[in-house]
Design a protein around this motif. Structure first.
Motif, mmCIF file in Angstrom:
data_model
loop_
_atom_site.group_PDB
_atom_site.id
_atom_site.type_symbol
_atom_site.label_atom_id
_atom_site.label_comp_id
_atom_site.label_asym_id
_atom_site.label_seq_id
_atom_site.Cartn_x
_atom_site.Cartn_y
_atom_site.Cartn_z
ATOM 1 N N LEU A 1 -74.695 22.321 86.112
ATOM 2 C CA LEU A 1 -75.474 21.460 85.224
ATOM 3 C C LEU A 1 -74.672 20.285 84.688
ATOM 4 C CD1 LEU A 1 -77.438 24.217 83.293
ATOM 5 C CD2 LEU A 1 -78.282 22.707 85.108
ATOM 6 N N SER B 1 -74.467 25.562 78.629
ATOM 7 C CA SER B 1 -74.783 25.241 80.024
ATOM 8 C C SER B 1 -74.196 26.264 80.988
ATOM 9 C CB SER B 1 -74.311 23.831 80.380
ATOM 10 O OG SER B 1 -72.903 23.717 80.273
ATOM 11 N N THR C 1 -79.793 17.843 84.173
ATOM 12 C CA THR C 1 -78.335 17.896 84.155
ATOM 13 C C THR C 1 -77.753 16.893 83.161
ATOM 14 O OG1 THR C 1 -78.122 16.324 85.984
ATOM 15 C CG2 THR C 1 -78.234 18.660 86.555
ATOM 16 N N ALA D 1 -72.546 19.491 82.278
ATOM 17 C CA ALA D 1 -72.746 19.162 80.856
ATOM 18 C C ALA D 1 -71.553 19.686 80.071
ATOM 19 C CB ALA D 1 -74.049 19.770 80.356
ATOM 20 N N VAL E 1 -78.474 19.436 77.666
ATOM 21 C CA VAL E 1 -79.338 19.891 78.769
ATOM 22 C C VAL E 1 -80.717 20.229 78.197
ATOM 23 C CG1 VAL E 1 -79.624 21.557 80.648
ATOM 24 C CG2 VAL E 1 -77.327 20.809 79.987
#
Length: 204
Positions: A153, A161, A96, A155, A71
């Motif tokens: 996000l 994240s 993202t 991830a 990210v």
């Protein structure tokens, strides 16, 4: 051009690696150099320098310390209030992990540094900070139905994240297939920076 570079960064997210591959080197140039400079040239400077920020503001982009982060981000901050991304309040674009969207968030620092590693902050302390900010920004939080308080996000290989997500006060999310114009992006950024300024003044 900001819009086009955002779309390119999100496309590169599909080729994410924690190593310095050609795709990640290109992403790093965009995140650390190109995009911050475009924002500086589009008004993200202090009032004294002719910009539109209500406080002396700087722009910083990071894509990882050593290994490349899933990210990457570009943040806007007062150097006196947030001298690093591990301290204080700032506005930030978070890309993202799945390359589907970029999030413009008003958030508190969610990690602290331990050498080259970033360690998530205590979840309770973050919750208290976010609750305080939402209390201070009650009217602003209601002014635009596009503002979100719950962001994913996406991830799964990122160690930070989840901490980023917990630290967000409010955010706009822009899907890659419906990316706003540069002018619209700047309008939302001015709005979030205004809220950030309110938090800075509330703390003083």
């Amino acid at each position: 051009m900001i819009r086009e570079h955002f779309i390119e960064i999100l496309a590169l997210q599909h080729r994410w690696s924690d190593q310095a591959t050609a795709a990640m080197q290109r992403r790093g140039v965009l995140i650390r150099d190109v995009v911050p400079e475009l924002f500086r040239r589009n008004g993200a400077l202090s009032v004294a320098q002719g910009g539109w920020s209500p406080f002396p503001m700087d722009v910083q982009g990071k894509d990882g310390i050593g290994r490349k982060s899933q990210v990457p981000w570009v943040r806007f901050f007062s150097p006196s209030e947030s001298n690093s991304a591990t301290d204080g309040w700032y506005a930030v674009y978070l890309f993202t992990g799945d390359g589907a969207s970029v999030v413009l968030a008003l958030m508190h620092a969610s990690t602290h540094a331990n050498g080259d590693a970033l360690i998530p902050r205590d979840a309770r302390a973050i919750r208290e900070a976010v609750d305080w900010a939402r209390g201070e920004l009650g009217e602003w939080m209601q002014h635009d139905e596009r503002l979100l308080t719950d962001i994913a996000l996406r991830a799964p290989k990122s160690k930070v994240s989840a901490a980023y997500e917990r630290s967000i006060v409010a955010a706009y999310e822009y899907r890659v297939e419906a990316m706003p114009t540069t002018e619209e992006l700047l309008g939302d950024l001015r709005d979030v920076v205004g809220a950030l300024a309110f938090l800075y003044f509330a703390r003083s």
